[in-house]
Write an enzyme that holds these catalytic residues in place. Sequence first.
Site, PDB file in Angstrom:
ATOM      1  N   PHE A 196      22.117   6.069  10.725  1.00  0.00           N
ATOM      2  CA  PHE A 196      21.270   5.430   9.717  1.00  0.00           C
ATOM      3  C   PHE A 196      21.169   3.946  10.071  1.00  0.00           C
ATOM      4  O   PHE A 196      22.178   3.320  10.395  1.00  0.00           O
ATOM      5  CB  PHE A 196      21.894   5.609   8.329  1.00  0.00           C
ATOM      6  CG  PHE A 196      20.975   5.220   7.217  1.00  0.00           C
ATOM      7  CD1 PHE A 196      19.938   6.049   6.836  1.00  0.00           C
ATOM      8  CD2 PHE A 196      21.136   4.018   6.559  1.00  0.00           C
ATOM      9  CE1 PHE A 196      19.075   5.687   5.814  1.00  0.00           C
ATOM     10  CE2 PHE A 196      20.277   3.638   5.532  1.00  0.00           C
ATOM     11  CZ  PHE A 196      19.240   4.486   5.156  1.00  0.00           C
TER      12      PHE A 196
ATOM     13  N   ASP B 189      31.176   7.391   8.816  1.00  0.00           N
ATOM     14  CA  ASP B 189      30.268   7.239   7.674  1.00  0.00           C
ATOM     15  C   ASP B 189      30.067   8.628   7.072  1.00  0.00           C
ATOM     16  O   ASP B 189      29.535   9.527   7.735  1.00  0.00           O
ATOM     17  CB  ASP B 189      28.932   6.652   8.144  1.00  0.00           C
ATOM     18  CG  ASP B 189      27.963   6.402   6.994  1.00  0.00           C
ATOM     19  OD1 ASP B 189      27.992   7.168   6.015  1.00  0.00           O
ATOM     20  OD2 ASP B 189      27.148   5.473   7.100  1.00  0.00           O
TER      21      ASP B 189
ATOM     22  N   TYR C  16      25.922   8.012  -4.428  1.00  0.00           N
ATOM     23  CA  TYR C  16      24.728   8.386  -5.199  1.00  0.00           C
ATOM     24  C   TYR C  16      24.008   9.605  -4.649  1.00  0.00           C
ATOM     25  O   TYR C  16      22.994  10.022  -5.199  1.00  0.00           O
ATOM     26  CB  TYR C  16      23.753   7.202  -5.304  1.00  0.00           C
ATOM     27  CG  TYR C  16      23.393   6.532  -4.002  1.00  0.00           C
ATOM     28  CD1 TYR C  16      22.453   7.072  -3.141  1.00  0.00           C
ATOM     29  CD2 TYR C  16      23.989   5.325  -3.655  1.00  0.00           C
ATOM     30  CE1 TYR C  16      22.121   6.437  -1.957  1.00  0.00           C
ATOM     31  CE2 TYR C  16      23.661   4.680  -2.473  1.00  0.00           C
ATOM     32  CZ  TYR C  16      22.724   5.239  -1.628  1.00  0.00           C
ATOM     33  OH  TYR C  16      22.401   4.603  -0.458  1.00  0.00           O
ATOM     34  N   LYS C  17      24.541  10.222  -3.599  1.00  0.00           N
ATOM     35  CA  LYS C  17      23.927  11.436  -3.057  1.00  0.00           C
ATOM     36  C   LYS C  17      24.622  12.654  -3.671  1.00  0.00           C
ATOM     37  O   LYS C  17      24.423  12.964  -4.837  1.00  0.00           O
ATOM     38  CB  LYS C  17      23.993  11.427  -1.529  1.00  0.00           C
ATOM     39  CG  LYS C  17      23.149  10.315  -0.888  1.00  0.00           C
ATOM     40  CD  LYS C  17      23.206  10.382   0.619  1.00  0.00           C
ATOM     41  CE  LYS C  17      22.245   9.425   1.291  1.00  0.00           C
ATOM     42  NZ  LYS C  17      22.580   7.994   1.091  1.00  0.00           N
TER      43      LYS C  17
ATOM     44  N   ARG D 219      12.356  16.800   4.855  1.00  0.00           N
ATOM     45  CA  ARG D 219      13.807  16.925   4.712  1.00  0.00           C
ATOM     46  C   ARG D 219      14.133  17.524   3.358  1.00  0.00           C
ATOM     47  O   ARG D 219      13.652  17.056   2.322  1.00  0.00           O
ATOM     48  CB  ARG D 219      14.459  15.540   4.863  1.00  0.00           C
ATOM     49  CG  ARG D 219      15.910  15.581   5.252  1.00  0.00           C
ATOM     50  CD  ARG D 219      16.446  14.182   5.459  1.00  0.00           C
ATOM     51  NE  ARG D 219      16.447  13.418   4.219  1.00  0.00           N
ATOM     52  CZ  ARG D 219      17.336  12.466   3.924  1.00  0.00           C
ATOM     53  NH1 ARG D 219      18.273  12.161   4.781  1.00  0.00           N
ATOM     54  NH2 ARG D 219      17.268  11.814   2.788  1.00  0.00           N
TER      55      ARG D 219
END
Length: 397
Positions: free
Chosen positions: A128, A197, A222-223, A371
């Site tokens: 990312f 990560d 938050y995922k 996605r």
Amino acid sequence: MSESLAQRAAALDAADELAGARKLFALDEAVYLDGNSLGALPAHVPDRVADVVNRQWGQLRIRSWTEGDWWSAPERIGDRIAPLVGAAPGQIVVGDSTSVNVFKAVVGAVRLNDDPARTDILVDATTFPTDGYIASSAARMTGRRIVPVDPADLTSALGPTTAAALVNHVDYRSGRLHDLPGLTAAVHEAGALAVWDLCHSAGALPVGLDAHGVDLAVGCTYKYLNGGPGSPAYLYVAERHQASFDSPLPGWTSHADPFAMTPGYEAADGSTRGRVGTPDILSMLALEAALEVWDGIAIETVRAKSLALTDFFLECVDAYVPAGRVTSLTPAEHASRGSQVALRCEDAPRVMETLTARGVVGDLRRPDVLRFGFTPLYVGFADTERAARVLAEVLAG
């Protein structure tokens, strides 16, 4: 074929031991397959946040730092996250953003491995973007060299000049799951430190930080952890490194005696030395409430359903979607798959916009990747079949 897959979906939902978790979330009729970007709202969180605002802040005010135990929230919530990533208590602290924690972890890893001959920081070349940006800055500030490496080539790139390696557990675009145990062992064999990560794996699959000897790790909440937009991230520092961990951001709340207000810095013991400034209490306590949906749920059960959902989705896509219209970028083998499916598709922006308008919410990675994230706590097999069917209709149209 359509009726058969729909019937199978109904049977799978009827046998799903996690089906009851869906009622814990505030959901509508849409099929929400974007929990790998922003998890759904746990239904009880608004009332908890209202209490924090109206009673704890509005009535108790400053007393809530002690009476409401605000001060210890970063460590307390870290211990709540720990079982989900395979960590013993006392090794995770919650606070700041993922980017800030990447900076702490990478600089901290270099300082822990402060051999002048170890000049290189290896970074996942497919990472990312913010991880790469932060790692590059950390390299400049520590006098090291950043070396982008595809995770498939990481082992061969390691050597006596490697100080640390920063790798994403799950590739954010393709959903590929990287070999955390094997790569961590290879990094250690080279005399370097492993920084992981976990943004796209924590809450979706077992991680095993302690079991696999990870040195440092970071992740967002938050995922798959459903902590809310911009909820605070976390930093893991293995217990064996804590006494020597030298944070590049030695803020006052990581001081051994923060309220002494002394001019000299003395780091606190344990995970607390990963703190920086005043905790962001509103979002932190919303996260703490959100984590209650995990009570009684084993991450291994979540992983089994995740694989079953993504298998079923790929099967439905193969059955429904016109040949040649999409290509899966997500590995078929379970050992290399996270909890999402990425499909390469011509005219992907229009397709995702139309899907969303028709109640199937995924997301787009430009220029051509659709996605779909599968969050086992609230996504079912009927949702999965419907998503593939609507995708086929959009593409056929």
